[in-house]
Design a protein around this motif. Structure first.
Motif, PDB file in Angstrom:
ATOM      1  N   GLY A 167     -10.565  -1.207   1.110  1.00 33.83           N
ATOM      2  CA  GLY A 167     -10.363   0.040   0.392  1.00 33.83           C
ATOM      3  C   GLY A 167     -11.564   0.946   0.547  1.00 33.83           C
ATOM      4  O   GLY A 167     -12.706   0.503   0.421  1.00 33.83           O
ATOM      5  N   CYS A 194      -8.532  -0.775  -2.977  1.00 31.11           N
ATOM      6  CA  CYS A 194      -7.859   0.521  -3.022  1.00 31.11           C
ATOM      7  C   CYS A 194      -8.474   1.522  -4.007  1.00 31.11           C
ATOM      8  O   CYS A 194      -7.847   1.905  -4.997  1.00 31.11           O
ATOM      9  CB  CYS A 194      -6.378   0.322  -3.331  1.00 31.11           C
ATOM     10  SG  CYS A 194      -5.359   1.784  -3.026  1.00 31.11           S
ATOM     11  N   SER A 207       0.857  -1.182   0.000  1.00 31.71           N
ATOM     12  CA  SER A 207       0.000   0.000   0.000  1.00 31.71           C
ATOM     13  C   SER A 207       0.893   1.231   0.000  1.00 31.71           C
ATOM     14  O   SER A 207       2.054   1.159   0.417  1.00 31.71           O
ATOM     15  CB  SER A 207      -0.908  -0.001   1.234  1.00 31.71           C
ATOM     16  OG  SER A 207      -1.731   1.143   1.263  1.00 31.71           O
TER      17      SER A 207
END
Length: 359
Positions: free
Chosen positions: A264, A310, A105
């Motif tokens: 996310g 994400c 990430s």
């Protein structure tokens, strides 16, 4: 051949049923979500060559030049693309690192434009310059100092170091840095010099304020609240700026408004609606500020999402999603969702309602 054509036809009909519709108060008609939220473009495929991915797990968007940075985890590298999806450059195992890294990430510091990267395999946060030079390596709190404040249990604040960190970001309002310390079931808040300010989370559990593998978070730009994807508990928890629990929404399930391992989250600054990547249900769900379900985005046919994670919003009303199961990045046009709001609550509607309105 005929059987194969019939099979493809049935699949298309099934996918169309799953798309979902919302009701337009302006026209009095149903609107197809897939038509409202079209895919503008996508890039990437499975592989190790430049521009290809192996388990992409994170995205960051640089507002200064509209570039996209991708954590290509399986290939142990970061790849940088322009806004059209064309590769600009990449780097892996920088020479100033003693060992390779496993990026899971990342985020871009809005003040310095440096890259904050979760190296989950080695339990640390790495800071790089915009061109990939290592600036700093941080393994987490070294001790429980007297200045450390915790909104969780004392045991949580006594834990030293990170364990599989999966999320990192900078609060633009305060400059504080936040780390999703997934393996330790907590969120840790630091100042700009990586001094611990507080921890959020009272250990592993399913009670309010507890986590089971939190994997992502987002800031609410309206009031400074922190929204956390409590992945193992299949819910989103909301905390105020001091780490106090405010509310939660979601539970385990497949129907609208429920989750299977959310991974996310991002808040739309136009209307404070909340996009959540419902990873194991292969969709992105949109909720109102109160947690009321609005619609879902799944993609059709070749654009169908597989293990999406994400989500990132751009100033151009684009939703960038890491389509990790297909080793690519998809970019959706969400400009039509700016005026979208959840339906008013009534005796016949709830937070998991499947109907919504476009005002």
């Amino acid at each position: 051949v005929v059987k194969e054509k019939k099979k493809r036809g049935r699949k298309r009909k099934e996918e169309k049923k799953e798309v979902g519709y919302i009701f337009s108060q302006k026209t009095g008609t149903k609107l197809n979500v897939a038509e409202m939220v079209p895919v503008k473009r996508h890039f990437g495929k499975k592989g190790s060559k430049d521009g290809a991915f192996d388990r992409p797990e994170g995205i960051a968007y640089n507002k200064t030049n509209s570039s996209i940075v991708v954590c290509d985890s399986g290939n142990s590298r970061l790849q940088f693309f322009d806004d059209k999806g064309r590769l600009v450059f990449s780097f892996s195992s920088p020479s100033d690192l003693s060992r390779s890294f496993s990026p899971s990430s990342l985020s871009i510091d809005p003040f310095s434009l440096s890259l904050l990267v979760c190296d989950s395999l080695h339990h640390r946060i790495l800071t790089f310059s915009p061109r990939g030079h290592l600036l700093h390596s941080f393994h987490g709190p070294s001790s429980s100092s007297s200045s450390t404040r915790s909104s969780g249990s004392q045991r949580s604040s006594m834990i030293r170091g990170f364990n599989d960190p999966r999320g990192v970001g900078v609060d633009e309002r305060t400059g504080n840095r936040i780390v999703c310390d997934t393996g330790n079931n907590r969120i840790v808040v630091f100042d700009g010099e990586w001094r611990t300010l507080r921890t959020i989370g009272s250990g592993s559990g399913s009670k309010e304020g507890q986590f089971k593998g939190p994997r992502a978070f987002a800031f609410d730009p309206l009031n400074g609240n922190l929204l956390v994807c409590d992945s193992g508990n299949h819910r989103v928890q909301i905390f105020d700026g001091q780490g106090n629990h405010l509310k939660s929404f979601g539970a385990k399930g497949k129907t609208d408004g429920l989750f299977q391992s959310p991974d996310g989250i991002v808040v739309d600054p136009r209307n404070w609606n909340i996009f959540v990547c419902d990873r194991d249900n292969h969709r992105v769900q949109l909720f109102g500020p109160s947690g009321c379900f609005i619609l879902k985005i799944k993609g059709l046919l070749k654009n169908r999402l597989v293990f999406p994670i994400c989500p990132v919003l751009t100033p151009f009303n684009e939703l960038i999603v890491c389509d990790s199961g297909r080793n690519r990045i998809q970019i959706f046009d969400v400009s039509s969702l700016g005026s979208l709001s959840p339906p008013p609550l009534s005796s016949s509607s709830s937070s998991s309602s499947s109907s919504s309105s476009l005002s």
